[in-house]
Write an enzyme that holds these catalytic residues in place. Sequence first.
Site, PDB file in Angstrom:
ATOM      1  N   ASP A  31       0.855  -1.195   0.000  1.00 17.67           N
ATOM      2  CA  ASP A  31       0.000   0.000   0.000  1.00 17.67           C
ATOM      3  C   ASP A  31       0.889   1.243   0.000  1.00 17.67           C
ATOM      4  OD1 ASP A  31      -3.218   0.358   1.306  1.00 17.67           O
ATOM      5  OD2 ASP A  31      -1.940   2.105   0.967  1.00 17.67           O
ATOM      6  N   TYR A 141     -14.610   6.077 -13.568  1.00 17.59           N
ATOM      7  CA  TYR A 141     -14.226   5.110 -12.531  1.00 17.59           C
ATOM      8  C   TYR A 141     -14.748   3.713 -12.897  1.00 17.59           C
ATOM      9  CZ  TYR A 141     -14.820   2.454  -8.229  1.00 17.59           C
ATOM     10  OH  TYR A 141     -14.830   1.449  -7.298  1.00 17.59           O
ATOM     11  N   PHE A 169     -21.570  -2.872  -4.086  1.00 14.43           N
ATOM     12  CA  PHE A 169     -22.515  -1.758  -4.029  1.00 14.43           C
ATOM     13  C   PHE A 169     -21.947  -0.808  -2.953  1.00 14.43           C
ATOM     14  CE2 PHE A 169     -25.898  -2.693  -7.121  1.00 14.43           C
ATOM     15  CZ  PHE A 169     -25.247  -3.762  -7.718  1.00 14.43           C
TER      16      PHE A 169
END
Length: 325
Positions: A31, A141, A169
């Site tokens: 990361d 996106y 979602f």
Amino acid sequence: MRVLVTGGAGYVGSVAVEELVRAGEEVLVFDNLSFGHREAVHPVAEFVYGELADAQAIDGVVANYKPDVIMHFAARSLVGESVSKPFLYLRDNVNCGSNLFESAVAHGVDRIILSSTANLFGEPDRIPISEDEPIRPGSPYGESKYTLERSLQWLERMFGVRYACLRYFNASGASPERGEDHDPETHLIPLVLQVALGRRDHITIFGDDYATVDGTCVRDYIHVTDLARAHIAAMRALDHGSRTYNLGNGRGFSVREVIETAREVTGHPIPAIVGPRRAGDPAVLVASSDKIHREQGWQPEFADLRDIIETAWHWHSTHPHGYRE
Ligand code: UFG
């Protein structure tokens, strides 16, 4: 299993790492901490700071760690921002994903799980949205994630890679230790809770003239721990081939319903003001998660909006400044 998790310091990635550790897997997090937090990484997981945009850096990590599986969470993920800065999304998300996939192929990693998105469906024809709904990305996106989904299909054809594309979602809620902390924050539930914490005066509702129950947008809020567990189910299922799943609760709640539930949970009046629509927002997005339920027995544990907001409220009230204590 050895699992390499990109974006494992971010909101969904860090909770997935927590669940992987709980399931007894070995984890390395890669990361760049641009959106994530070092404190969010489970202490048992190995951590490597690095940029996916740096092809050599990620290649070295894949070569040395030799993961059995890669989970790819790291990405820019704001629908609205992608509409105003399309090239940032079309370039960065696709380049970073391609660097990772190329290293996977070069070093024989043949299992990849991709964080994908409901934004692939744009304004859908049918609600709830199943996996065979036509793909019409609603923003740059969504387009970037669709490109990565299709890259994985090619990797399967050419190199035998097995993949799972998981179309989220609205990820929401928190585990007791890990929650949502973005700077700046743009997501509805954490913003509403910042009002309850006294960090903001009010919440702005982005449009109340949509064709929905109360005119505000309807979304399917899925708890981040349920999402994380779906990754583990999908990872185990890769033994039997590639797959694509929609991940939601199957129930839609309007922006006003979210605010009202947050008022009940927090006991704060949470003033709301109606503003203009936000570019790129579809009116209604609600998932059908029947496929993953049928095939993997997965179902959300936090199916109720109130339960989701309660977990988020617990995390935000115990971390009023997020990870920056
Ligand atoms: N909203 C407001 N006011 C705010 C913030 C949000 O009214 O201050 C509304 C939005 O218009 C939208 C709903 O609240 O209708 C949810 O908005 P979020 O910003 O919380 O989330 P999005 O639906 O825009 O996007 C999220 C993820 C995306 C993912 C998408 C899938 O951020 O990565 O869910 O549904 F693609």
